[in-house]
Design a protein around this motif. Structure first.
Motif, PDB file in Angstrom:
ATOM      1  N   LEU A 122       0.826  -1.212   0.000  1.00 14.49           N
ATOM      2  CA  LEU A 122       0.000   0.000   0.000  1.00 14.49           C
ATOM      3  C   LEU A 122       0.861   1.263   0.000  1.00 14.49           C
ATOM      4  O   LEU A 122       0.569   2.215  -0.725  1.00 14.49           O
ATOM      5  CB  LEU A 122      -0.930   0.005   1.210  1.00 14.49           C
ATOM      6  N   THR A 123       1.902   1.267   0.795  1.00 12.52           N
ATOM      7  CA  THR A 123       2.795   2.424   0.855  1.00 12.52           C
ATOM      8  C   THR A 123       3.429   2.684  -0.507  1.00 12.52           C
ATOM      9  O   THR A 123       3.486   3.827  -0.976  1.00 12.52           O
ATOM     10  CB  THR A 123       3.883   2.209   1.922  1.00 12.52           C
ATOM     11  N   GLU A 124       3.896   1.631  -1.162  1.00  9.42           N
ATOM     12  CA  GLU A 124       4.511   1.784  -2.476  1.00  9.42           C
ATOM     13  C   GLU A 124       3.499   2.274  -3.503  1.00  9.42           C
ATOM     14  O   GLU A 124       3.825   3.113  -4.351  1.00  9.42           O
ATOM     15  CB  GLU A 124       5.143   0.467  -2.922  1.00  9.42           C
ATOM     16  N   ALA A 125       2.253   1.792  -3.437  1.00 12.41           N
ATOM     17  CA  ALA A 125       1.215   2.235  -4.375  1.00 12.41           C
ATOM     18  C   ALA A 125       0.907   3.720  -4.181  1.00 12.41           C
ATOM     19  O   ALA A 125       0.767   4.460  -5.164  1.00 12.41           O
ATOM     20  CB  ALA A 125      -0.050   1.398  -4.191  1.00 12.41           C
ATOM     21  N   VAL A 126       0.835   4.156  -2.942  1.00 11.48           N
ATOM     22  CA  VAL A 126       0.572   5.572  -2.667  1.00 11.48           C
ATOM     23  C   VAL A 126       1.746   6.420  -3.140  1.00 11.48           C
ATOM     24  O   VAL A 126       1.549   7.482  -3.747  1.00 11.48           O
ATOM     25  CB  VAL A 126       0.292   5.797  -1.164  1.00 11.48           C
ATOM     26  N   GLN A 127       2.962   5.962  -2.907  1.00  9.83           N
ATOM     27  CA  GLN A 127       4.137   6.715  -3.359  1.00  9.83           C
ATOM     28  C   GLN A 127       4.144   6.849  -4.881  1.00  9.83           C
ATOM     29  O   GLN A 127       4.439   7.918  -5.409  1.00  9.83           O
ATOM     30  CB  GLN A 127       5.420   6.048  -2.875  1.00  9.83           C
TER      31      GLN A 127
END
Length: 88
Positions: free
Chosen positions: A49-54
């Motif tokens: 999720l963090t990578e997708a938001v970034q």
């Protein structure tokens, strides 16, 4: 090695993933994740999720969308300014 347990691992997971916990806690959480499939799955989900938001934050809006938003903001600002200016 001190197994921190699921409650602590899940509570401190976000800080752990951002390298915001001390070395001892990081080691405990890392050891726990190696042995606990449930917590490891939660960590993988958090990273994904963090990578997708970034990635989403790095994308740029199309020029026509930017122009549309700016025009709308100007319109709202003009309407607002007209509503606060007293009539003479």
């Amino acid at each position: 090695m001190n197994d921190c347990g699921c409650d602590k691992a899940k509570r401190d997971l976000e800080e752990y993933l951002r390298n915001e916990v001390c070395r001892t806690e990081a080691s405990d959480i890392r050891d726990h994740l190696e042995h606990c499939e449930s917590c490891r799955s939660e960590a993988v989900l958090a990273v994904t999720l963090t990578e997708a938001v970034q990635r989403a934050c790095q994308e740029t809006a199309p020029a026509d969308l930017k122009e549309h938003v700016l025009q709308r903001l100007r319109s709202v600002k003009t309407d607002h300014e007209a509503s606060i200016v007293p009539s003479l």
